[in-house]
Scaffold this motif. Structure first.
Motif, PDB file in Angstrom:
ATOM      1  N   ARG A  19       0.853  -1.083  -0.114  1.00  0.00           N
ATOM      2  CA  ARG A  19      -0.046  -0.010   0.020  1.00  0.00           C
ATOM      3  C   ARG A  19       0.778   1.202   0.159  1.00  0.00           C
ATOM      4  O   ARG A  19       1.660   1.504   0.750  1.00  0.00           O
ATOM      5  CB  ARG A  19      -0.981   0.056   1.190  1.00  0.00           C
ATOM      6  CG  ARG A  19      -2.036   1.327   1.134  1.00  0.00           C
ATOM      7  CD  ARG A  19      -2.819   1.298   2.498  1.00  0.00           C
ATOM      8  NE  ARG A  19      -3.798   2.160   2.271  1.00  0.00           N
ATOM      9  CZ  ARG A  19      -4.462   2.663   3.280  1.00  0.00           C
ATOM     10  NH1 ARG A  19      -3.702   2.801   4.603  1.00  0.00           N
ATOM     11  NH2 ARG A  19      -5.490   3.600   3.221  1.00  0.00           N
ATOM     12  N   LEU A  20       0.807   2.188  -0.957  1.00  0.00           N
ATOM     13  CA  LEU A  20       1.402   3.331  -1.135  1.00  0.00           C
ATOM     14  C   LEU A  20       0.508   4.317  -0.722  1.00  0.00           C
ATOM     15  O   LEU A  20      -0.623   4.367  -0.676  1.00  0.00           O
ATOM     16  CB  LEU A  20       1.781   3.561  -2.571  1.00  0.00           C
ATOM     17  CG  LEU A  20       2.812   2.612  -3.343  1.00  0.00           C
ATOM     18  CD1 LEU A  20       2.975   2.888  -4.731  1.00  0.00           C
ATOM     19  CD2 LEU A  20       3.796   2.320  -2.539  1.00  0.00           C
ATOM     20  N   SER A  21       1.347   5.338   0.009  1.00  0.00           N
ATOM     21  CA  SER A  21       0.571   6.723   0.614  1.00  0.00           C
ATOM     22  C   SER A  21       1.221   7.738   0.134  1.00  0.00           C
ATOM     23  O   SER A  21       2.417   7.876  -0.240  1.00  0.00           O
ATOM     24  CB  SER A  21       0.423   6.628   2.195  1.00  0.00           C
ATOM     25  OG  SER A  21      -0.329   5.793   2.585  1.00  0.00           O
ATOM     26  N   CYS A  22       0.339   8.926  -0.047  1.00  0.00           N
ATOM     27  CA  CYS A  22       1.173  10.068  -0.704  1.00  0.00           C
ATOM     28  C   CYS A  22       0.377  11.120   0.091  1.00  0.00           C
ATOM     29  O   CYS A  22      -0.768  11.402  -0.228  1.00  0.00           O
ATOM     30  CB  CYS A  22       0.975  10.315  -2.078  1.00  0.00           C
ATOM     31  SG  CYS A  22       1.382  12.037  -2.878  1.00  0.00           S
ATOM     32  N   SER A  23       1.184  12.075   0.729  1.00  0.00           N
ATOM     33  CA  SER A  23       0.467  13.179   1.636  1.00  0.00           C
ATOM     34  C   SER A  23       0.905  14.560   0.987  1.00  0.00           C
ATOM     35  O   SER A  23       2.084  14.536   0.821  1.00  0.00           O
ATOM     36  CB  SER A  23       0.790  13.273   3.041  1.00  0.00           C
ATOM     37  OG  SER A  23       0.072  12.171   3.460  1.00  0.00           O
ATOM     38  N   ALA A  24      -0.011  15.407   0.539  1.00  0.00           N
ATOM     39  CA  ALA A  24       0.403  16.818   0.243  1.00  0.00           C
ATOM     40  C   ALA A  24       0.414  17.530   1.378  1.00  0.00           C
ATOM     41  O   ALA A  24      -0.427  17.566   2.310  1.00  0.00           O
ATOM     42  CB  ALA A  24      -0.917  17.325  -0.931  1.00  0.00           C
ATOM     43  N   SER A  25       1.253  18.622   1.379  1.00  0.00           N
ATOM     44  CA  SER A  25       1.489  19.454   2.731  1.00  0.00           C
ATOM     45  C   SER A  25       1.865  20.841   1.669  1.00  0.00           C
ATOM     46  O   SER A  25       2.494  20.973   0.864  1.00  0.00           O
ATOM     47  CB  SER A  25       2.261  19.047   3.620  1.00  0.00           C
ATOM     48  OG  SER A  25       3.753  18.877   2.935  1.00  0.00           O
ATOM     49  N   GLY A  26       1.678  22.067   2.756  1.00  0.00           N
ATOM     50  CA  GLY A  26       2.199  23.400   2.427  1.00  0.00           C
ATOM     51  C   GLY A  26       0.629  24.120   2.392  1.00  0.00           C
ATOM     52  O   GLY A  26      -0.186  23.775   2.721  1.00  0.00           O
ATOM     53  N   ARG A  27       1.154  25.225   1.472  1.00  0.00           N
ATOM     54  CA  ARG A  27      -0.090  26.447   1.464  1.00  0.00           C
ATOM     55  C   ARG A  27      -1.032  25.774   0.322  1.00  0.00           C
ATOM     56  O   ARG A  27      -1.036  26.179  -0.818  1.00  0.00           O
ATOM     57  CB  ARG A  27       0.436  27.644   1.197  1.00  0.00           C
ATOM     58  CG  ARG A  27       1.258  28.241   2.499  1.00  0.00           C
ATOM     59  CD  ARG A  27       2.114  29.344   2.081  1.00  0.00           C
ATOM     60  NE  ARG A  27       0.867  30.565   1.430  1.00  0.00           N
ATOM     61  CZ  ARG A  27       0.203  31.207   2.279  1.00  0.00           C
ATOM     62  NH1 ARG A  27       0.162  31.053   3.568  1.00  0.00           N
ATOM     63  NH2 ARG A  27      -0.592  32.085   1.743  1.00  0.00           N
ATOM     64  N   ILE A  28      -1.872  24.658   0.611  1.00  0.00           N
ATOM     65  CA  ILE A  28      -2.787  24.344  -0.440  1.00  0.00           C
ATOM     66  C   ILE A  28      -4.160  24.759  -0.336  1.00  0.00           C
ATOM     67  O   ILE A  28      -4.897  24.868   0.813  1.00  0.00           O
ATOM     68  CB  ILE A  28      -2.974  22.775  -0.213  1.00  0.00           C
ATOM     69  CG1 ILE A  28      -1.625  21.957  -0.178  1.00  0.00           C
ATOM     70  CG2 ILE A  28      -4.009  22.193  -0.975  1.00  0.00           C
ATOM     71  CD1 ILE A  28      -1.509  20.644   0.292  1.00  0.00           C
ATOM     72  N   GLY A  29      -4.616  25.334  -1.503  1.00  0.00           N
ATOM     73  CA  GLY A  29      -5.874  26.151  -1.600  1.00  0.00           C
ATOM     74  C   GLY A  29      -6.967  24.963  -1.869  1.00  0.00           C
ATOM     75  O   GLY A  29      -8.104  24.848  -1.260  1.00  0.00           O
ATOM     76  N   SER A  30      -6.538  24.140  -2.676  1.00  0.00           N
ATOM     77  CA  SER A  30      -7.405  23.220  -3.033  1.00  0.00           C
ATOM     78  C   SER A  30      -6.721  22.162  -4.077  1.00  0.00           C
ATOM     79  O   SER A  30      -5.537  22.386  -4.693  1.00  0.00           O
ATOM     80  CB  SER A  30      -8.683  23.333  -4.056  1.00  0.00           C
ATOM     81  OG  SER A  30      -8.232  24.175  -5.150  1.00  0.00           O
ATOM     82  N   ILE A  31      -7.259  20.787  -4.215  1.00  0.00           N
ATOM     83  CA  ILE A  31      -6.495  19.682  -4.891  1.00  0.00           C
ATOM     84  C   ILE A  31      -7.615  19.093  -5.859  1.00  0.00           C
ATOM     85  O   ILE A  31      -8.599  18.943  -5.531  1.00  0.00           O
ATOM     86  CB  ILE A  31      -5.875  18.529  -3.993  1.00  0.00           C
ATOM     87  CG1 ILE A  31      -4.936  19.115  -2.986  1.00  0.00           C
ATOM     88  CG2 ILE A  31      -5.233  17.511  -4.745  1.00  0.00           C
ATOM     89  CD1 ILE A  31      -4.448  18.302  -1.951  1.00  0.00           C
ATOM     90  N   ASN A  32      -7.277  19.059  -7.122  1.00  0.00           N
ATOM     91  CA  ASN A  32      -8.147  18.502  -8.101  1.00  0.00           C
ATOM     92  C   ASN A  32      -7.911  16.930  -8.078  1.00  0.00           C
ATOM     93  O   ASN A  32      -7.941  16.457  -7.266  1.00  0.00           O
ATOM     94  CB  ASN A  32      -7.924  19.323  -9.663  1.00  0.00           C
ATOM     95  CG  ASN A  32      -8.562  20.752  -9.036  1.00  0.00           C
ATOM     96  OD1 ASN A  32      -9.297  20.869  -8.332  1.00  0.00           O
ATOM     97  ND2 ASN A  32      -8.260  21.423 -10.475  1.00  0.00           N
ATOM     98  N   VAL A  33      -7.146  16.710  -9.338  1.00  0.00           N
ATOM     99  CA  VAL A  33      -6.883  15.088  -9.493  1.00  0.00           C
ATOM    100  C   VAL A  33      -5.656  14.687  -8.708  1.00  0.00           C
ATOM    101  O   VAL A  33      -4.549  15.441  -8.523  1.00  0.00           O
ATOM    102  CB  VAL A  33      -6.843  14.667 -10.989  1.00  0.00           C
ATOM    103  CG1 VAL A  33      -6.400  13.341 -11.216  1.00  0.00           C
ATOM    104  CG2 VAL A  33      -8.035  15.287 -11.762  1.00  0.00           C
ATOM    105  N   MET A  34      -5.619  13.706  -8.128  1.00  0.00           N
ATOM    106  CA  MET A  34      -4.468  12.994  -7.451  1.00  0.00           C
ATOM    107  C   MET A  34      -4.352  11.696  -8.254  1.00  0.00           C
ATOM    108  O   MET A  34      -5.371  10.992  -8.603  1.00  0.00           O
ATOM    109  CB  MET A  34      -4.674  12.758  -6.003  1.00  0.00           C
ATOM    110  CG  MET A  34      -4.777  14.259  -5.136  1.00  0.00           C
ATOM    111  SD  MET A  34      -4.750  13.929  -3.525  1.00  0.00           S
ATOM    112  CE  MET A  34      -3.141  14.134  -3.197  1.00  0.00           C
ATOM    113  N   GLY A  35      -2.979  11.489  -8.338  1.00  0.00           N
ATOM    114  CA  GLY A  35      -2.784  10.004  -9.229  1.00  0.00           C
ATOM    115  C   GLY A  35      -1.304   9.463  -8.769  1.00  0.00           C
ATOM    116  O   GLY A  35      -0.452  10.025  -7.950  1.00  0.00           O
ATOM    117  N   TRP A  36      -1.166   8.105  -9.220  1.00  0.00           N
ATOM    118  CA  TRP A  36       0.240   7.491  -9.274  1.00  0.00           C
ATOM    119  C   TRP A  36       0.701   7.080 -10.757  1.00  0.00           C
ATOM    120  O   TRP A  36      -0.348   6.641 -11.520  1.00  0.00           O
ATOM    121  CB  TRP A  36      -0.274   6.246  -8.344  1.00  0.00           C
ATOM    122  CG  TRP A  36      -0.417   6.474  -7.106  1.00  0.00           C
ATOM    123  CD1 TRP A  36      -1.517   6.506  -6.315  1.00  0.00           C
ATOM    124  CD2 TRP A  36       0.520   6.629  -6.025  1.00  0.00           C
ATOM    125  NE1 TRP A  36      -1.356   6.917  -5.144  1.00  0.00           N
ATOM    126  CE2 TRP A  36      -0.095   6.872  -4.800  1.00  0.00           C
ATOM    127  CE3 TRP A  36       1.936   6.634  -6.083  1.00  0.00           C
ATOM    128  CZ2 TRP A  36       0.457   6.903  -3.641  1.00  0.00           C
ATOM    129  CZ3 TRP A  36       2.492   6.820  -4.757  1.00  0.00           C
ATOM    130  CH2 TRP A  36       1.877   6.973  -3.503  1.00  0.00           C
TER     131      TRP A  36
END
Length: 121
Positions: A19-36
């Motif tokens: 199982r892979l995980s990916c976390s986004a951090s920082g000054r995030i307003g919004s996230i659209n598509v996430m992918g691998w």
């Protein structure tokens, strides 16, 4: 000021799971598509799976029925559950996300540093 950090790669025998995980951090307003995406030695980077903020997903034919992508919008995190792994799944897996940073009106495309997945036969 926005970064993606992946975890969960490693060495597994054929038929096993990761199982892979990916976390986004920082000054995030919004996230659209996430992918691998993944890139095997000597090959081009290819899409593995992607998921919209609403939960719609898309998979490469080679992983359909074996891999499942999901995301936790509250945690800005995307997951990739990989089952019945095959030797041909061996690659560096990269997280990707379309993120609109705070204070910006447009999205940018961000990449993680990559995590190695090795499947032994």
């Amino acid at each position: 000021q926005v970064q993606l950090v992946e975890s969960g790669g490693g060495l597994v025998q054929a038929g096993g799971s990761l199982r892979l995980s990916c976390s986004a951090s920082g000054r995030i307003g919004s996230i659209n598509v996430m992918g691998w995406y993944r890139q095997a030695p000597g090959k081009q980077r290819e899409l593995v799976a992607e998921i919209t903020s609403g939960g719609s997903s898309n998979y490469a034919e080679s992983v359909k029925g074996r891999f499942t992508i999901s995301r936790d919008n509250a945690k800005n995190t995307v997951y990739l559950q990989m089952n019945t792994l095959k030797s041909e799944d061996t690659a560096v897996f990269y997280c990707n996300a379309e993120i609109r940073p705070i204070g910006f009106s447009r999205t940018n495309n961000y990449w993680g540093q990559g995590t190695q997945v090795t499947v032994s036969s």
